[in-house]
Design a protein around this motif. Structure first.
Motif, PDB file in Angstrom:
ATOM      1  N   ILE A  66       0.837  -1.204   0.000  1.00 40.47           N
ATOM      2  CA  ILE A  66       0.000   0.000   0.000  1.00 40.47           C
ATOM      3  C   ILE A  66       0.867   1.248   0.000  1.00 40.47           C
ATOM      4  O   ILE A  66       0.647   2.180  -0.767  1.00 40.47           O
ATOM      5  CB  ILE A  66      -0.928   0.001   1.236  1.00 40.47           C
ATOM      6  CG1 ILE A  66      -1.950  -1.125   1.107  1.00 40.47           C
ATOM      7  CG2 ILE A  66      -1.620   1.337   1.386  1.00 40.47           C
ATOM      8  CD1 ILE A  66      -2.803  -1.319   2.323  1.00 40.47           C
ATOM      9  N   LEU A  67       1.895   1.236   0.853  1.00 41.27           N
ATOM     10  CA  LEU A  67       2.753   2.415   0.981  1.00 41.27           C
ATOM     11  C   LEU A  67       3.460   2.741  -0.330  1.00 41.27           C
ATOM     12  O   LEU A  67       3.808   3.878  -0.584  1.00 41.27           O
ATOM     13  CB  LEU A  67       3.788   2.206   2.091  1.00 41.27           C
ATOM     14  CG  LEU A  67       3.190   2.165   3.494  1.00 41.27           C
ATOM     15  CD1 LEU A  67       4.239   1.772   4.513  1.00 41.27           C
ATOM     16  CD2 LEU A  67       2.591   3.517   3.848  1.00 41.27           C
ATOM     17  N   ARG A  68       3.668   1.707  -1.137  1.00 43.81           N
ATOM     18  CA  ARG A  68       4.353   1.936  -2.416  1.00 43.81           C
ATOM     19  C   ARG A  68       3.445   2.552  -3.461  1.00 43.81           C
ATOM     20  O   ARG A  68       3.913   3.073  -4.451  1.00 43.81           O
ATOM     21  CB  ARG A  68       4.899   0.609  -2.951  1.00 43.81           C
ATOM     22  CG  ARG A  68       6.368   0.409  -2.644  1.00 43.81           C
ATOM     23  CD  ARG A  68       6.942  -0.630  -3.546  1.00 43.81           C
ATOM     24  NE  ARG A  68       6.398  -1.951  -3.258  1.00 43.81           N
ATOM     25  CZ  ARG A  68       7.036  -2.838  -2.506  1.00 43.81           C
ATOM     26  NH1 ARG A  68       8.215  -2.564  -2.016  1.00 43.81           N
ATOM     27  NH2 ARG A  68       6.516  -4.003  -2.270  1.00 43.81           N
ATOM     28  N   SER A  69       2.142   2.412  -3.296  1.00 47.22           N
ATOM     29  CA  SER A  69       1.281   2.800  -4.410  1.00 47.22           C
ATOM     30  C   SER A  69       0.412   4.024  -4.159  1.00 47.22           C
ATOM     31  O   SER A  69      -0.089   4.624  -5.089  1.00 47.22           O
ATOM     32  CB  SER A  69       0.393   1.628  -4.800  1.00 47.22           C
ATOM     33  OG  SER A  69      -0.473   1.314  -3.743  1.00 47.22           O
ATOM     34  N   VAL A  70       0.214   4.374  -2.907  1.00 50.88           N
ATOM     35  CA  VAL A  70      -0.658   5.519  -2.663  1.00 50.88           C
ATOM     36  C   VAL A  70      -0.157   6.267  -1.431  1.00 50.88           C
ATOM     37  O   VAL A  70       0.399   5.664  -0.510  1.00 50.88           O
ATOM     38  CB  VAL A  70      -2.128   5.071  -2.501  1.00 50.88           C
ATOM     39  CG1 VAL A  70      -2.297   4.080  -1.387  1.00 50.88           C
ATOM     40  CG2 VAL A  70      -3.056   6.248  -2.284  1.00 50.88           C
ATOM     41  N   TYR A  71      -0.336   7.589  -1.430  1.00 48.89           N
ATOM     42  CA  TYR A  71       0.098   8.343  -0.261  1.00 48.89           C
ATOM     43  C   TYR A  71      -0.912   8.178   0.862  1.00 48.89           C
ATOM     44  O   TYR A  71      -2.090   8.474   0.700  1.00 48.89           O
ATOM     45  CB  TYR A  71       0.273   9.834  -0.583  1.00 48.89           C
ATOM     46  CG  TYR A  71       0.439  10.617   0.694  1.00 48.89           C
ATOM     47  CD1 TYR A  71       1.638  10.577   1.379  1.00 48.89           C
ATOM     48  CD2 TYR A  71      -0.640  11.296   1.266  1.00 48.89           C
ATOM     49  CE1 TYR A  71       1.781  11.216   2.592  1.00 48.89           C
ATOM     50  CE2 TYR A  71      -0.497  11.936   2.492  1.00 48.89           C
ATOM     51  CZ  TYR A  71       0.717  11.891   3.140  1.00 48.89           C
ATOM     52  OH  TYR A  71       0.851  12.502   4.351  1.00 48.89           O
ATOM     53  N   VAL A  72      -0.433   7.696   1.980  1.00 50.01           N
ATOM     54  CA  VAL A  72      -1.230   7.589   3.194  1.00 50.01           C
ATOM     55  C   VAL A  72      -0.285   7.987   4.324  1.00 50.01           C
ATOM     56  O   VAL A  72       0.886   7.616   4.273  1.00 50.01           O
ATOM     57  CB  VAL A  72      -1.687   6.129   3.428  1.00 50.01           C
ATOM     58  CG1 VAL A  72      -2.538   6.023   4.653  1.00 50.01           C
ATOM     59  CG2 VAL A  72      -2.425   5.593   2.237  1.00 50.01           C
ATOM     60  N   PRO A  73      -0.755   8.750   5.315  1.00 48.44           N
ATOM     61  CA  PRO A  73       0.143   9.032   6.443  1.00 48.44           C
ATOM     62  C   PRO A  73       0.590   7.711   7.061  1.00 48.44           C
ATOM     63  O   PRO A  73      -0.243   6.901   7.468  1.00 48.44           O
ATOM     64  CB  PRO A  73      -0.741   9.817   7.418  1.00 48.44           C
ATOM     65  CG  PRO A  73      -1.840  10.355   6.593  1.00 48.44           C
ATOM     66  CD  PRO A  73      -2.053   9.392   5.468  1.00 48.44           C
ATOM     67  N   LYS A  74       1.878   7.493   7.138  1.00 49.04           N
ATOM     68  CA  LYS A  74       2.376   6.160   7.486  1.00 49.04           C
ATOM     69  C   LYS A  74       2.099   5.772   8.932  1.00 49.04           C
ATOM     70  O   LYS A  74       1.909   4.606   9.241  1.00 49.04           O
ATOM     71  CB  LYS A  74       3.883   6.074   7.208  1.00 49.04           C
ATOM     72  CG  LYS A  74       4.228   6.263   5.747  1.00 49.04           C
ATOM     73  CD  LYS A  74       5.724   6.149   5.538  1.00 49.04           C
ATOM     74  CE  LYS A  74       6.117   6.385   4.089  1.00 49.04           C
ATOM     75  NZ  LYS A  74       5.815   7.758   3.641  1.00 49.04           N
ATOM     76  N   TYR A  75       2.069   6.790   9.812  1.00 53.96           N
ATOM     77  CA  TYR A  75       1.894   6.464  11.226  1.00 53.96           C
ATOM     78  C   TYR A  75       0.538   5.825  11.491  1.00 53.96           C
ATOM     79  O   TYR A  75       0.335   5.153  12.498  1.00 53.96           O
ATOM     80  CB  TYR A  75       2.075   7.717  12.093  1.00 53.96           C
ATOM     81  CG  TYR A  75       0.959   8.724  11.943  1.00 53.96           C
ATOM     82  CD1 TYR A  75      -0.186   8.633  12.723  1.00 53.96           C
ATOM     83  CD2 TYR A  75       1.034   9.769  11.022  1.00 53.96           C
ATOM     84  CE1 TYR A  75      -1.211   9.538  12.591  1.00 53.96           C
ATOM     85  CE2 TYR A  75       0.016  10.676  10.874  1.00 53.96           C
ATOM     86  CZ  TYR A  75      -1.109  10.566  11.659  1.00 53.96           C
ATOM     87  OH  TYR A  75      -2.124  11.458  11.503  1.00 53.96           O
TER      88      TYR A  75
END
Lengths: 287, 261
Positions: B97-106
């Motif tokens: 998911i982190l590779r494909s879309v911006y989401v706050p990681k925390y």
């Protein structure tokens, strides 16, 4: 091209990675369609996945409930919406992903070769939707090796190579230059087709006409191309409609050949090797 | 305006995602099990019965109400263990998911701590039930139990964020941490009376902030008196320090995560 920097650029623009240098300024909301299926949970039903994926794109429950019917309708998955995603075919889950991502009304949309999802009918439908979005003042950032799609969809183009911008400007200008440069670098193959089907008696070197954007196949034999006046001309000098002569030691009289321009292997975002069929021409000896 | 800050705006935007992630985390845990979420009650109850049978012979005189004594330690330990372990794996586990879309990681770390907390709240039902069955006197001090719980939650989040960050770069932590949590359980008097620790090793319990928390909870819930505020303060300081370190580390290194996933 492989490692040209397109995926990196799209990731930087969509905020997935931070640029090591420089800034990105964005005006408007972005919906990235980078890896379509990511964020889906195979154990969830289609319905649950709409809400999961939608929330990943930053939409609220209320908004997704509002758009729910539209998403399901566009994906044509009404019958299967309560089936777990692990039982979907690749085409079905791609359809669902595309429907979720485009149901919302972004101001900027990032597409990385995702128009190749689903069957031919759905592809056409998704292309139509892209065009509708473009008519509604949505900016679409589209990445593709398929020049025809780029020409169809875009009005401006950027040509990237090794992380640098080679050229940017109007889509036709950039695509034309790109096409010529590809001719320079790519390899040319011929492949003999079934001789039994051959009916023409053709001399080995015979004028042929180059036509771009025809289907291509992968072959094994190298050939040499000469221009109509039998001189060796760099490939990028050829243009649509030029006459060329083919030379190859194994070419025989009375056989039918296909000539292929093979553009080599690229890697997609998951690192899979994909053949692109972007530039090429098929031809045969004619009387 | 504080509400205009990027962080706050982002949190607002992705609030529904947090709910979804917590929901998914809980569903994953009990996926394909017949009793599902009821295991949140059953598991502590069964281990309580087991430990009571085993230890009521050994520690009979030392611990007045062993089931409650054990359950308090056990539910607190579960919150800390599953919250921190989940957070540790949250970044690595969601790399696609982190590779494909911006989401706050925390959010991924926060969600695992959140789901551990939901499980914790459910297991409190069992704790209350056992307290009623074993005739524990409920006093006004019960409400003071919320303070050590809050401290525990902050500590879990802080340690979780530290682990989430460090594990991206050093995957070995994942294996090492399992050993550490076992050590922590044995070193925090979860299922034995603190008095069995020899006097010269008692300091180990005193410097253990996790023990301070369960000790505070036991005092208010079982004895009906207020805990030693110094003990709570010590745990609070530890929790806040770990949270600050966790947030700082995470914030500093989150842009490099993708290069290591």
């Amino acid at each position: 091209m492989n490692g040209a920097g397109k995926s990196t650029l799209l990731k930087v623009i969509s905020g997935v990675i931070k640029p090591t240098e420089g800034d990105v300024s964005i005006k408007g909301s972005i919906v990235p369609l980078l890896e379509l299926g990511s964020g889906f949970d195979p154990e969830y039903t289609g319905r649950e996945n709409i809400f999961l994926k939608g929330s990943l794109l930053g939409y609220s429950r209320e908004y997704l409930e509002l758009k729910y019917d539209e998403i399901v309708e566009f994906s044509e998955l009404e019958e299967f919406i309560d089936v777990k995603l692990k039982n979907y075919s690749t085409g079905m889950s791609s359809r669902l992903a595309f429907s979720i991502a485009t149901a919302v009304n972004p101001q900027i949309m990032i597409l990385d070769e995702v128009l190749s999802v689903g069957d031919a009918k759905f592809r056409e439908k998704s292309l139509d939707r892209m065009k509708t979005l473009l008519d509604q003042d949505v900016s679409v950032l589209f990445v593709s090796h398929t020049l025809q799609q780029v020409r169809d969809l875009c009005n401006k183009a950027i040509w990237l190579e090794n992380g640098r911008v080679i050229m940017q400007g109007s889509v036709d200008e950039v695509c034309d230059s790109y096409e010529r440069s590809v001719l320079l670098k790519e390899k040319i193959y011929v492949k003999s087709s079934d001789p039994r089907k051959n009916d023409a008696k053709v001399p080995v070197d015979k004028d042929i006409i180059l036509t771009f954007n025809a289907p291509i196949k992968v072959g094994t034999n190298w050939v040499e191309l000469l221009s109509a006046n039998r001189t060796s001309v760099p490939l990028e000098k050829y243009v649509d409609g030029d006459k060329v002569i083919i030379k190859h030691p194994k070419l025989q009289h009375g056989m039918r050949y296909n000539l292929h321009l093979h553009t080599g292997c690229f890697e997609d975002m998951e690192g899979n090797k994909v053949n692109t069929h972007s530039t090429g021409f098929t031809t045969e000896f004619k009387d | 305006m504080i509400s205009d800050h990027r962080f706050i705006a982002n949190f607002e935007k992705y609030r529904y995602l947090l709910v979804q992630l917590i929901k998914r985390d809980i569903q994953v845990k009990y996926r394909n099990s017949m009793l599902g979420i009821f295991w949140s009650f059953l598991e502590p109850l069964l281990t309580m019965i087991m430990f009571t049978i085993i230890f009521s012979y050994i520690f009979k005189r030392d611990i007045p109400n062993f089931p409650v004594y054990y359950l308090i330690g056990r539910v607190a330990f579960s919150l800390f263990q599953s919250g921190t372990t989940g957070a540790m794996k949250s970044i690595i586990g969601n790399s696609a998911i982190l590779r494909s879309v911006y989401v706050p990681k925390y959010l991924f770390a926060l969600a695992t701590v959140g789901s551990a907390f939901v499980t914790f709240l459910l297991s409190l039902i069992i704790l209350v039930a056992v307290m009623i069955v074993t005739n524990v006197q409920f006093t006004i001090y019960v409400i003071f139990a919320s303070l050590p719980v809050l401290v525990l939650l902050l500590m879990t989040l802080g340690v979780g964020l530290i682990l989430a960050t460090v594990t991206v770069f050093f995957r070995d932590i994942e294996h090492l941490y399992g050993v550490f949590t076992m050590l922590l359980m044995y070193g925090s008097a979860v299922f034995y009376p603190a008095t069995i620790i020899p006097a010269k090793w008692q300091f180990l319990l005193e410097i253990n902030p996790f023990y301070a928390i369960i000790s505070c909870m036991r005092t208010v819930l079982m004895n009906g008196t207020l805990y030693n505020t110094g003990e709570l303060l010590y745990a609070t300081v530890f929790a806040i320090v770990s949270l600050v370190i966790g947030m700082a580390l995470f914030y500093k290194y989150q842009n490099k995560f993708l290069l290591h996933l």
